[in-house]
Design a protein around this motif. Structure first.
Motif, PDB file in Angstrom:
ATOM      1  N   PRO A  11      78.004 -10.751  19.599  1.00  0.00           N
ATOM      2  CA  PRO A  11      76.846 -11.458  20.734  1.00  0.00           C
ATOM      3  C   PRO A  11      77.388 -12.582  21.424  1.00  0.00           C
ATOM      4  O   PRO A  11      77.095 -12.794  22.509  1.00  0.00           O
ATOM      5  CB  PRO A  11      75.717 -11.536  20.245  1.00  0.00           C
ATOM      6  CG  PRO A  11      75.816 -10.412  19.028  1.00  0.00           C
ATOM      7  CD  PRO A  11      77.267 -10.371  18.425  1.00  0.00           C
ATOM      8  N   ASP A 133      71.833  -7.867  23.890  1.00  0.00           N
ATOM      9  CA  ASP A 133      71.370  -7.055  22.885  1.00  0.00           C
ATOM     10  C   ASP A 133      71.580  -5.550  23.429  1.00  0.00           C
ATOM     11  O   ASP A 133      72.053  -4.760  22.729  1.00  0.00           O
ATOM     12  CB  ASP A 133      70.004  -7.327  22.475  1.00  0.00           C
ATOM     13  CG  ASP A 133      69.738  -8.427  21.515  1.00  0.00           C
ATOM     14  OD1 ASP A 133      70.797  -8.973  20.972  1.00  0.00           O
ATOM     15  OD2 ASP A 133      68.919  -8.962  21.445  1.00  0.00           O
ATOM     16  N   ASN A 137      74.304  -2.910  21.867  1.00  0.00           N
ATOM     17  CA  ASN A 137      73.933  -1.799  21.177  1.00  0.00           C
ATOM     18  C   ASN A 137      73.822  -0.551  21.913  1.00  0.00           C
ATOM     19  O   ASN A 137      73.954  -0.298  23.197  1.00  0.00           O
ATOM     20  CB  ASN A 137      72.436  -1.870  20.565  1.00  0.00           C
ATOM     21  CG  ASN A 137      72.320  -3.070  19.611  1.00  0.00           C
ATOM     22  OD1 ASN A 137      73.368  -3.262  18.903  1.00  0.00           O
ATOM     23  ND2 ASN A 137      71.272  -3.934  19.738  1.00  0.00           N
TER      24      ASN A 137
END
Length: 137
Positions: A11, A133, A137
């Protein structure tokens, strides 16, 4: 191969790629424009006949070629990062997130985005974290 690499992005790395996206695009444009210009000419006159320093390449044309080859490698590195960000942008959903991402990729600051959207700097940071995020993902 690119899909495998995007799975390994942290991240923090993705966050910095989003932040750096705009200047990397500009740097690629400038470095490519520089590649078009011809190489510098060698020295003439008395300086050309004097001995050169030992241990290095004294030919200015060769030095320029080495510098440009390093720039070519740097361009390839930047392009790889840009492509990774571009492939992950489709994962972002939500109107706010898409707009914030587009402005970030355009080089706008979080404070500027906050002012335009009527939100706080902290809320923009939270939206950016949500974007990262969603992209991971």
């Amino acid at each position: 191969m690119l899909k495998e690499r995007t799975l390994d992005i942290t991240p923090d790395a993705l966050d910095s790629m989003i932040t750096d996206y705009h200047w990397m695009v500009n740097a690629i444009k400038e470095m490519r424009a520089e590649m078009i210009i011809g190489a510098k000419t060698a020295q003439y006159g008395v300086e050309a006949t004097l001995p050169k320093a030992a241990g290095g390449v004294s030919d200015p044309i060769m030095l320029e070629a080495i510098r440009r080859s390093k720039n070519i490698m740097r361009i390839a590195e930047y392009e790889k990062k840009l492509l990774e960000v571009q492939t992950l942008t489709d994962r972002v959903t939500g109107d706010r997130e898409v707009q914030v991402l587009n402005w970030l990729l355009d080089g706008r600051s979080k404070r500027w985005i906050a002012a335009k959207m009527g939100l706080s700097h902290t809320q923009i940071q939270n939206i950016k974290n949500n974007i990262v995020d969603q992209m991971i993902n």
